[in-house]
Design a protein around this motif. Structure first.
Motif, PDB file in Angstrom:
ATOM      1  N   UNK A  61       0.801  -1.206   0.000  1.00  0.00           N
ATOM      2  CA  UNK A  61       0.000   0.000   0.000  1.00  0.00           C
ATOM      3  C   UNK A  61       0.836   1.259   0.000  1.00  0.00           C
ATOM      4  N   UNK A  62       0.167   2.446  -0.063  1.00  0.00           N
ATOM      5  CA  UNK A  62       0.915   3.701  -0.075  1.00  0.00           C
ATOM      6  C   UNK A  62       1.673   3.883   1.232  1.00  0.00           C
ATOM      7  N   UNK A  64       4.427   3.050  -0.339  1.00  0.00           N
ATOM      8  CA  UNK A  64       5.408   2.147  -0.953  1.00  0.00           C
ATOM      9  C   UNK A  64       5.169   1.916  -2.439  1.00  0.00           C
ATOM     10  N   UNK A  65       3.912   2.029  -2.859  1.00  0.00           N
ATOM     11  CA  UNK A  65       3.629   1.762  -4.264  1.00  0.00           C
ATOM     12  C   UNK A  65       3.586   3.042  -5.105  1.00  0.00           C
ATOM     13  N   UNK A  66       3.992   4.158  -4.512  1.00  0.00           N
ATOM     14  CA  UNK A  66       4.029   5.392  -5.284  1.00  0.00           C
ATOM     15  C   UNK A  66       5.346   5.483  -6.051  1.00  0.00           C
ATOM     16  N   UNK A  67       5.281   5.877  -7.327  1.00  0.00           N
ATOM     17  CA  UNK A  67       6.500   5.849  -8.150  1.00  0.00           C
ATOM     18  C   UNK A  67       7.597   6.801  -7.663  1.00  0.00           C
ATOM     19  N   UNK A  68       7.194   7.906  -7.011  1.00  0.00           N
ATOM     20  CA  UNK A  68       8.196   8.872  -6.560  1.00  0.00           C
ATOM     21  C   UNK A  68       8.708   8.599  -5.161  1.00  0.00           C
ATOM     22  N   UNK A  69       8.250   7.515  -4.563  1.00  0.00           N
ATOM     23  CA  UNK A  69       8.626   7.228  -3.185  1.00  0.00           C
ATOM     24  C   UNK A  69      10.143   7.096  -3.086  1.00  0.00           C
ATOM     25  N   UNK A 169       7.986  -2.323  14.299  1.00  0.00           N
ATOM     26  CA  UNK A 169       6.592  -2.028  14.001  1.00  0.00           C
ATOM     27  C   UNK A 169       6.264  -2.342  12.546  1.00  0.00           C
ATOM     28  N   UNK A 170       4.989  -2.270  12.246  1.00  0.00           N
ATOM     29  CA  UNK A 170       4.485  -2.664  10.942  1.00  0.00           C
ATOM     30  C   UNK A 170       5.102  -1.832   9.823  1.00  0.00           C
ATOM     31  N   UNK A 171       5.211  -0.531  10.043  1.00  0.00           N
ATOM     32  CA  UNK A 171       5.725   0.360   9.016  1.00  0.00           C
ATOM     33  C   UNK A 171       7.189   0.037   8.709  1.00  0.00           C
ATOM     34  N   UNK A 172       7.978  -0.150   9.763  1.00  0.00           N
ATOM     35  CA  UNK A 172       9.396  -0.451   9.556  1.00  0.00           C
ATOM     36  C   UNK A 172       9.573  -1.793   8.846  1.00  0.00           C
ATOM     37  N   UNK A 173       8.684  -2.723   9.165  1.00  0.00           N
ATOM     38  CA  UNK A 173       8.741  -4.020   8.491  1.00  0.00           C
ATOM     39  C   UNK A 173       8.509  -3.823   6.992  1.00  0.00           C
ATOM     40  N   UNK A 174       7.535  -2.997   6.667  1.00  0.00           N
ATOM     41  CA  UNK A 174       7.239  -2.729   5.255  1.00  0.00           C
ATOM     42  C   UNK A 174       8.417  -2.042   4.580  1.00  0.00           C
ATOM     43  N   UNK A 175       9.064  -1.133   5.312  1.00  0.00           N
ATOM     44  CA  UNK A 175      10.254  -0.466   4.775  1.00  0.00           C
ATOM     45  C   UNK A 175      11.324  -1.496   4.430  1.00  0.00           C
ATOM     46  N   UNK A 176      11.526  -2.452   5.330  1.00  0.00           N
ATOM     47  CA  UNK A 176      12.504  -3.509   5.086  1.00  0.00           C
ATOM     48  C   UNK A 176      12.172  -4.247   3.799  1.00  0.00           C
ATOM     49  N   UNK A 177      10.895  -4.571   3.642  1.00  0.00           N
ATOM     50  CA  UNK A 177      10.464  -5.279   2.430  1.00  0.00           C
ATOM     51  C   UNK A 177      10.748  -4.428   1.196  1.00  0.00           C
ATOM     52  N   UNK A 178      10.440  -3.141   1.294  1.00  0.00           N
ATOM     53  CA  UNK A 178      10.664  -2.214   0.170  1.00  0.00           C
ATOM     54  C   UNK A 178      12.133  -2.234  -0.239  1.00  0.00           C
ATOM     55  N   UNK A 179      13.027  -2.112   0.755  1.00  0.00           N
ATOM     56  CA  UNK A 179      14.452  -2.065   0.446  1.00  0.00           C
ATOM     57  C   UNK A 179      14.964  -3.398  -0.070  1.00  0.00           C
TER      58      UNK A 179
END
Lengths: 216, 335
Positions: A61-62, A64-69, A169-179
């Protein structure tokens, strides 16, 4: 003429020695072809990753899925060796170092991706991830094949991933996935260039009998 | 005491005659021409809704003594609109350049400031001498996961504006078009054309970063292009050309793995080899080649004598004239 006869005899003799199961003449001859296959695999994976990353980031979700992120890299321990490298250093890498860097990176990336697979939300996502992991494993094996056919030792296996603390936390976990996905994408771009260089340096018809390395 | 004064198009401008009182008797001139009193409010000059034509030198003279009391240079313009910024790497992996322009002119001097941020690091983009409005950066690291963020700010006396672009290292790779494209007919092959070209000279390392190519070609008389993608080598032989037709050919380049295709190269023209007629007829057929659209692709009749590469019109006649003489001489032999 005669020299080819002697060569094939030697090859057959060596290949039949039980003490050297790893020595395989056909592998030697095909080092160039395996490099080409590995190169092709990286391109295939890069293509597959585009769809997979798109789906996964949408799942996150946003933003993370925004092209300019474009988030800053948090000062957490780097889980995967980064593809980023100084240009002259990259140019000067020996074939062994170049292959080893790729092998280590993808082994680690595979580990983390498999962990991702276990938690991913939708069935479709799990299916895609599973398929990608199989292909990625194929790449790791392909690189190992090239290394052994050129007589290079495989780097020691990756240390167990839980050296880094799980994200709090959930957000940091998502950040890890993003990277993780970003790092994977960058490695695939880099590998295409790595294997291009290797292709040029190892012509397909080269045969080198690495007798010394085999303890002869 | 001379000034420069910048004002917006459409604004109302009031000019004071220096330190003179409002009720002093003065004369104003614009570029040396007296200004009518109707524009004056006391000693102030009032210009309503100024336009670009009103830029110029305005001077104020004391009534009787004709002393110059005040002078200013009025420049009418606009604040900058959002600039257009583009970054591109035509010399990967050395670095990239950014170039910019304003979508509409401001008619007054502008200054540009560019900032490049990579992660936490601010990088210096060195301004090029030529062309202006362009700067270049060398990569310090390759295969970066962090995006580059480039911000361009344009400022002038009437305002400022800026724009930002963000991109990955790989996304902006776009080589220059291939160079020295050459197309030649192949002797004794009426349907072949041999095309060769070179890597763009700006691409620094084609060994480690090979390029692939895209070739397009069509006969001049058709609109439909044919395409060939080539992953190797800098030459290609077209084998399906229509005999005797002039072709237009272009090539584009792309890094093998990343980025986008270059623009098309300069177009080259070539016509496939055609056979010289074996039998000369007694009738000298002078057929002019036409550049107008022809509906059939049949090769021209073999009795055609004139050089097919000849220019349309009187030129063709001139070339055919010599051939006609030869023909006549040959014909005489048979009488």
């Amino acid at each position: 003429g005669d020299s080819w006869g002697i060569f094939t005899f030697l090859c057959a003799a060596l290949c039949n020695l039980p003490a050297l199961p790893a020595l395989n003449c056909t592998e030697e001859l095909g080092a160039g072809q395996s490099i080409q296959k590995t190169y092709d695999l990286t391109r295939y994976l890069e293509h597959q990753l585009r769809t997979l990353a798109g789906t996964y980031l949408n799942y996150l979700g946003p933003p993370f899925n925004e092209p300019d992120f474009n988030p800053p890299r948090l000062a957490r321990v780097e889980r995967v060796p980064s593809a980023t490298v100084d240009l002259d250093l990259w140019r000067g890498l020996t074939d062994n170092a170049r292959l080893a860097a790729n092998y280590r990176a993808y082994s680690r990336l595979l580990c983390y991706l498999r962990a991702l697979d276990g938690q991913a939300g939708t069935a479709e996502l799990r299916h895609r991830l599973g398929h990608f992991c199989s292909s990625l494993q194929g790449l790791v094996l392909s690189i190992a094949g090239v290394m052994s056919s050129l007589g290079y030792p495989l780097p020691a296996g990756p240390p167990a991933p839980p050296g880094t603390p799980v994200a709090s936390n959930d957000f940091l976990k998502k950040m890890d996935d993003f990277w993780l996905l970003k790092e994977l994408q960058t490695w695939l771009w880099r590998s295409a260039k790595d294997f291009n260089r290797l292709k040029k340096k190892v012509p397909p018809a080269v045969v080198t009998l690495r007798l010394e390395a085999r303890g002869f | 005491d001379s000034h420069i004064q910048y004002e917006r198009v459409g604004a109302d401008v009031t000019m004071k005659c220096g330190s003179m009182d409002w009720d002093a008797a003065v004369t104003w001139t614009a570029n040396g021409t007296d200004i009518d009193e109707s524009h004056l409010n006391g000693s102030y000059l009032i210009l309503k809704k100024v336009d670009l034509t009103q830029s110029g030198q305005y001077s104020c003279y004391e009534g009787s003594s004709w002393h110059l009391k005040y002078q200013t240079y009025l420049r009418v313009g606009t604040p900058p609109k959002e600039p257009v910024l583009m970054c591109r790497s035509n010399n990967y992996p050395k670095g990239f350049y950014c170039s910019w322009h304003l979508p509409t002119p401001t008619y007054i001097p502008n200054s540009f400031n560019i900032s490049v941020i990579h992660g936490t690091r601010e990088m210096v983009c060195e301004k090029d001498v030529f062309p202006k409005n362009r700067c270049h950066i060398r990569y310090l690291q390759l295969f970066s996961t962090v995006k580059y963020k480039v911000t361009l700010t344009v400022t002038n006396a009437l305002g400022k504006n800026s724009t930002t672009v963000t991109f990955d290292e790989f996304a902006i790779v776009k080589p220059d078009p291939p160079e020295s494209v050459v197309a030649k007919p192949v002797p004794n092959n009426p349907r072949r054309l041999e095309v060769s070209w070179q890597n763009p000279s700006s691409w620094p390392d084609p060994e480690s970063f090979p390029l692939k190519f895209f070739l397009r070609y069509r006969p001049l008389i058709l609109d439909q292009w044919q395409h060939v993608e080539l992953s190797d080598g800098t030459s290609h032989t077209i084998t399906d050309a229509y005999a005797g037709k002039e072709y237009i050919i272009q090539v584009a380049a792309k890094d093998n793995d990343i980025g986008t295709w270059s623009d098309w190269s300069v177009a080259v023209h070539a016509t496939p080899w055609t056979e010289e007629p074996k039998h000369l007829t007694t009738e000298a057929q002078v057929t002019e080649t036409t550049s107008a659209s022809t509906s059939s692709f049949m090769p021209p009749p073999t009795t055609k004598i004139c050089d097919k590469g000849a220019v349309v019109g009187s030129g063709a006649v001139a070339v055919c004239w010599t051939a006609g003489l030869v023909l006549a001489a040959y014909g005489v032999l048979f009488i």
